[in-house]
Motif scaffolding. Sequence first.
Motif, mmCIF file in Angstrom:
data_model
loop_
_atom_site.group_PDB
_atom_site.id
_atom_site.type_symbol
_atom_site.label_atom_id
_atom_site.label_comp_id
_atom_site.label_asym_id
_atom_site.label_seq_id
_atom_site.Cartn_x
_atom_site.Cartn_y
_atom_site.Cartn_z
ATOM 1 N N MET A 741 0.931 -1.117 0.054
ATOM 2 C CA MET A 741 -0.077 0.035 0.002
ATOM 3 C C MET A 741 0.992 1.311 0.015
ATOM 4 O O MET A 741 1.887 1.389 0.817
ATOM 5 C CB MET A 741 -1.171 -0.069 1.191
ATOM 6 N N GLY A 742 0.443 2.276 -0.928
ATOM 7 C CA GLY A 742 1.312 3.440 -0.989
ATOM 8 C C GLY A 742 2.598 3.536 -1.411
ATOM 9 O O GLY A 742 3.277 4.533 -1.169
ATOM 10 N N HIS A 764 4.264 -13.236 -12.300
ATOM 11 C CA HIS A 764 3.059 -14.364 -11.972
ATOM 12 C C HIS A 764 2.110 -13.938 -10.960
ATOM 13 O O HIS A 764 1.025 -14.185 -10.882
ATOM 14 C CB HIS A 764 3.754 -15.711 -11.541
ATOM 15 N N LEU A 765 2.857 -13.321 -9.835
ATOM 16 C CA LEU A 765 1.986 -12.557 -8.827
ATOM 17 C C LEU A 765 0.894 -11.460 -9.457
ATOM 18 O O LEU A 765 -0.212 -11.613 -8.911
ATOM 19 C CB LEU A 765 2.953 -11.960 -7.732
ATOM 20 N N ALA A 766 1.645 -10.773 -10.279
ATOM 21 C CA ALA A 766 0.613 -9.826 -10.830
ATOM 22 C C ALA A 766 -0.522 -10.324 -11.819
ATOM 23 O O ALA A 766 -1.670 -10.068 -11.535
ATOM 24 C CB ALA A 766 1.297 -8.711 -12.013
ATOM 25 N N ASP A 767 -0.039 -11.727 -12.375
ATOM 26 C CA ASP A 767 -1.160 -12.195 -13.235
ATOM 27 C C ASP A 767 -2.213 -13.002 -12.351
ATOM 28 O O ASP A 767 -3.501 -12.851 -12.493
ATOM 29 C CB ASP A 767 -0.632 -13.536 -13.819
ATOM 30 N N ALA A 768 -1.890 -13.476 -11.122
ATOM 31 C CA ALA A 768 -2.786 -14.184 -10.125
ATOM 32 C C ALA A 768 -3.683 -13.076 -9.499
ATOM 33 O O ALA A 768 -4.855 -13.283 -9.295
ATOM 34 C CB ALA A 768 -2.026 -14.939 -9.214
ATOM 35 N N LEU A 769 -3.216 -11.805 -9.213
ATOM 36 C CA LEU A 769 -3.941 -10.779 -8.892
ATOM 37 C C LEU A 769 -4.880 -10.081 -9.726
ATOM 38 O O LEU A 769 -6.101 -10.113 -9.347
ATOM 39 C CB LEU A 769 -2.998 -9.628 -8.309
ATOM 40 N N GLU A 770 -4.798 -10.179 -11.020
ATOM 41 C CA GLU A 770 -5.702 -9.828 -11.885
ATOM 42 C C GLU A 770 -6.695 -11.083 -12.018
ATOM 43 O O GLU A 770 -7.961 -10.350 -12.045
ATOM 44 C CB GLU A 770 -5.159 -9.501 -13.413
ATOM 45 N N VAL A 771 -6.432 -11.966 -12.068
ATOM 46 C CA VAL A 771 -7.593 -13.009 -12.098
ATOM 47 C C VAL A 771 -8.297 -13.119 -10.800
ATOM 48 O O VAL A 771 -9.421 -13.342 -11.078
ATOM 49 C CB VAL A 771 -6.895 -14.471 -12.357
ATOM 50 N N TYR A 772 -7.548 -12.944 -9.760
ATOM 51 C CA TYR A 772 -8.250 -12.743 -8.495
ATOM 52 C C TYR A 772 -9.352 -11.906 -8.850
ATOM 53 O O TYR A 772 -10.636 -12.045 -8.123
ATOM 54 C CB TYR A 772 -7.326 -12.514 -7.363
ATOM 55 N N ALA A 773 -8.902 -10.549 -8.985
ATOM 56 C CA ALA A 773 -9.947 -9.484 -9.310
ATOM 57 C C ALA A 773 -11.049 -9.834 -10.181
ATOM 58 O O ALA A 773 -12.266 -9.489 -9.864
ATOM 59 C CB ALA A 773 -9.146 -8.063 -9.695
ATOM 60 N N LYS A 774 -10.869 -10.604 -11.421
ATOM 61 C CA LYS A 774 -11.818 -11.051 -12.200
ATOM 62 C C LYS A 774 -12.948 -11.966 -11.579
ATOM 63 O O LYS A 774 -14.178 -11.932 -11.832
ATOM 64 C CB LYS A 774 -11.384 -11.492 -13.441
ATOM 65 N N ILE A 788 -5.027 -2.536 -8.561
ATOM 66 C CA ILE A 788 -3.793 -1.387 -8.370
ATOM 67 C C ILE A 788 -2.686 -2.179 -8.237
ATOM 68 O O ILE A 788 -1.408 -1.842 -8.657
ATOM 69 C CB ILE A 788 -4.341 -0.425 -7.190
ATOM 70 N N HIS A 789 -2.654 -3.266 -7.223
ATOM 71 C CA HIS A 789 -1.402 -3.765 -6.886
ATOM 72 C C HIS A 789 -0.609 -4.463 -7.989
ATOM 73 O O HIS A 789 0.334 -4.724 -8.339
ATOM 74 C CB HIS A 789 -1.721 -4.826 -5.674
ATOM 75 N N LYS A 818 -19.412 5.076 -9.854
ATOM 76 C CA LYS A 818 -19.511 6.499 -10.261
ATOM 77 C C LYS A 818 -18.454 7.494 -9.854
ATOM 78 O O LYS A 818 -18.445 8.717 -9.694
ATOM 79 C CB LYS A 818 -20.814 6.952 -9.736
ATOM 80 N N ASP A 819 -17.406 6.814 -9.635
ATOM 81 C CA ASP A 819 -16.169 7.683 -9.351
ATOM 82 C C ASP A 819 -15.563 7.907 -10.673
ATOM 83 O O ASP A 819 -14.366 7.527 -11.160
ATOM 84 C CB ASP A 819 -14.854 6.846 -8.455
ATOM 85 N N PHE A 820 -15.965 8.888 -11.444
ATOM 86 C CA PHE A 820 -15.633 9.117 -12.711
ATOM 87 C C PHE A 820 -14.225 9.796 -12.894
ATOM 88 O O PHE A 820 -13.250 9.615 -13.553
ATOM 89 C CB PHE A 820 -16.512 10.067 -13.406
ATOM 90 N N VAL A 821 -13.980 10.793 -11.793
ATOM 91 C CA VAL A 821 -12.588 11.577 -11.519
ATOM 92 C C VAL A 821 -11.415 10.341 -11.414
ATOM 93 O O VAL A 821 -10.515 10.317 -12.055
ATOM 94 C CB VAL A 821 -12.606 12.487 -10.465
ATOM 95 N N GLY A 822 -11.801 9.545 -10.699
ATOM 96 C CA GLY A 822 -10.861 8.427 -10.527
ATOM 97 C C GLY A 822 -10.693 7.560 -11.498
ATOM 98 O O GLY A 822 -9.535 7.266 -11.966
ATOM 99 N N ALA A 823 -11.618 7.256 -12.255
ATOM 100 C CA ALA A 823 -11.296 6.540 -13.763
ATOM 101 C C ALA A 823 -10.566 7.303 -14.816
ATOM 102 O O ALA A 823 -9.655 6.926 -15.377
ATOM 103 C CB ALA A 823 -12.660 6.203 -14.422
ATOM 104 N N LYS A 824 -10.789 8.647 -14.673
ATOM 105 C CA LYS A 824 -10.196 9.462 -15.607
ATOM 106 C C LYS A 824 -8.605 9.671 -15.126
ATOM 107 O O LYS A 824 -7.732 9.515 -15.911
ATOM 108 C CB LYS A 824 -10.528 11.021 -15.542
ATOM 109 N N GLU A 825 -8.279 9.621 -13.792
ATOM 110 C CA GLU A 825 -7.042 9.647 -13.380
ATOM 111 C C GLU A 825 -6.207 8.250 -13.702
ATOM 112 O O GLU A 825 -5.072 8.426 -14.175
ATOM 113 C CB GLU A 825 -6.874 9.800 -11.850
ATOM 114 N N VAL A 826 -6.958 7.458 -13.346
ATOM 115 C CA VAL A 826 -6.196 5.874 -13.920
ATOM 116 C C VAL A 826 -5.944 5.931 -15.437
ATOM 117 O O VAL A 826 -4.747 5.485 -15.862
ATOM 118 C CB VAL A 826 -7.017 4.776 -13.690
#
Length: 932
Positions: A741-742, A764-774, A788-789, A818-826
């Motif tokens: 975090m941070g 592989h850690l990043a891959d697993a985090l992505e599928v976890y989110a999905k 984010i991680h 509905k956090d459109f500003v957050g989406a725009k920043e990403v």
Amino acid sequence: MQSDDQLNTVDVLDPAQLKRIESLHRGFLYQHLYGVGCLLLAQAAGVKEVLVELDEDIELSTDAGRVYVQVKTRSQPLMPGDVAGALERFEQIRKSHGPEGRSGSAKFVIVANQPLGRALQEQVDEEKTPSDLTYIYPGSKAPPPEYLPPAWVKLEEAAQWCVDLAEKLQFSLLSPSALTWKMAGLVMLASAGGNGNAKHVFRTSDLPGLFEQLIVQLQDFPTPPASYRPQQNEPALVSAERVRIICGLSGAGKTTWAAYAALHSPEPCAYYDVGDLPGPAIASSIVRELASKYSQKDPEGIRKILLPGASGYEAIRAFDRFLEQAQAPLVVVIDNAHRVPVAHLRDLLNATRHIRFTLLCQPHENVRELEAVMTLRRETLLGWDLDTVARVASDAGAFGSAQAFEELRTYSGGLPLYVDSAVAVAMSEYGGDIEALCVDLGQQSNVVETAQEVILARVYDGFDEVTQNTLAIVSLADTGLTHEEVVRLLSATLKLSQGGAAAAIKKIQATGTVEVFGAKTLKVHDAVRTLGLRHLELMGEPVITEALVALKELLIRSLEKSRDVSRFSLLTRVFIRLHDVMTLIGLAGEELFYEMGISVDITSSLKRALDADELNPHEAFWALDALVFSYMREGRFDEAAEPLSMMQQLLDTHGFEAREQIAWAMRKVLLASDQGRADEVEQAVAYATPKIPDPDYRRVFDYNHAVALWKLKRHKAAEAMCEKVVNEYFEILGLTPKAVMGKNSDVLWEVIKRPPNVHEHIKHLADALEVYAKAREGQGLKAPLQRIHAMKFYGMVEGYESIVRVGQDLADEFVGIKDFVGAKEVMEQHVLPVVTGAGLIGRLVQVRSQYAVILARCGDHQGAISEIRRLDPYLEGVEDWQKQELHGQTLLIGSIISESRRVAFRSQVGAVGRNEQCPCGSGRKFKKCHGT
């Protein structure tokens, strides 16, 4: 129609502040154009003076008194609060007119680019406004007074109105557009009290002379095209530097840039093409041209400058003092300045201290010498960007994918003449197919020569043999090489000593066809590389092979020190040219290879090797595995079935070891799950499980199993398996989710453990985090933290493709809450920069259309429309599903904007009965208009 202005996506600390600044300057330009309109009407309307930025935005002095004009630009109908301050100031001005104050009557005008809101319109209709106050706005029933232009809605409308009126002045030597923009610059300068105009005034009696002066300034400039297209980060013509060098190859658009920039320059500009004029005659020729243009203003002063017997340098020195004393700025553009001997050019520049010079040059030894003796640094025009190249091709009727347009931009260097020429060849010889043209250009098989080839071939053929050969060898690299690397490459290939190689480098740098980055990195200009590679083919296969081997070795050596994506891409192409099949097999099976955004077709090389039957069974198995992996990465699962079946046949015949058996099982798991065959997935898992040799293999296999479960919509099981894999990788790296975090990617590198194969573990850690989110998303749960991680870990291993993919999913997740500003920043901070920086051209249309929708949701309607329209040229080159997606995004933007306007209108007008007449003035009932 909305404008196609390029959306500003530069990295700024405060995008909202940038938007406010842009709105402010749009308002200023609208006001300046309104001032131009007043000047163009002044003589015929009996106006004596036009004043800008005094008590009011614009003031008109007439025999009867003075007219005070306040100009308002808004995005919504004009409300009482918008004019309250102006009305208070009008009252103060009104009191200043009287027996002991200002003479004559006072009239007041408020000009707005939007109609009046309901409250103000009611005041006007019921005659509750002061009798000396007039509102001018779009759709007003009463026409404006003869001395004032109408109110325009948009800047484009304002400019066109002024141009149309300027046409009636009948000055044959000056285009109406040129007059309009020059006058706008002078209005802006007068608003600031510049150029000695402390009173901010234009006298009508001076206007004919002013118009004539503007004609004199521009009549010698070549006429720029009607639809000029700016180049990347284009410099302004007016600069604080007294002497500037603008250097570029023939066809780079230098003269067109200068001519167009002069139209918008607030300062007088003169153009002089030295051509083949002898060096000693330059000064006298220029001063006589310039002096004749000023002779009407001060004939006696000019006669003193042009004294008989005075040398050209004495005359230019006297003319320079004349302008300085008159406080008259002047920018002199000298075209083809590289043809002037440096000594004569230096003497001309040193003879002046007030006149500013812009020297347009082609690459030449004279330019390098002038830089040295005058302590100058050349500026270059960077050519058109990808969007502009695509627009030029599309407007001409050509078509292609974003990748094809990028290849055209790279091949031509983005230089305007070369792009136009290549597009013309595509239209005449390839039916407008840019991709087909680029394939032939890459293979040197196009029949019709482009202007680029004709012009540059003449230049290239004029070089001596050493220079030609050196450029040819260095052209193998499409990325910068250090000075030391080029020395090694030339020494190995051309059998030169280190001193000889260094001398050869100096020779190619002197040609101006080599771009130098920083102190020691150089690359042949993209527009010249094609000719260099053509010459290399004439040097013979042994030389080519020797050069490729030497380049391969120095690239491998540099990549051992740092991971440079551009160099990795070049090295891969070298392996292909050298037919190093085993290395290509290894690369094609590596996930990180694809993650780095490298656009190289390895699969065709592997197919050729398989078709030629030149591989043993073990090599053939891994070549097939690489093909299957490549197809699956690109979502082409139907094409993966045949090579996967061939892998199984080789397994049945030769058995192989556990590594091959597990590899086949993992590919089978993914293909079967994509086809919805859960039974085949379980069979492949059961086949592989007893054969898995160690925990590393187990984690990779479990990850692929989790992907299959997610595809089969068994989300809970997929989540559990991913969570197990994620926890194991966190433990290997010595991290916890809380510790991540941070922290940015660079900080994480400092705190993680560094086990062997650390890059693979992180990926592989990043891959697993992505599928976890999905998997969580499939259950209706949120997982922004995991995404984010995942992006942080992908960033650590330069997993550019995955950063973009996960970033898009994260933006969608923010939109969902509905956090459109957050989406725009990403999108702005993480996705768009990676697409551009890593050259992920294949994702360009999808990413930018998503960004356009997010802009609309954030309320930036103009930005959304502009961004989605910038994608029009790419439409013909995308697949059908992408066209449908882009069409859907366009409709969604329209729907968002319509709903936003309805909400804003309802908020403004307050409560209105559904059966009452709509306050917008449409004549329809509210329920069928803005009440829907």
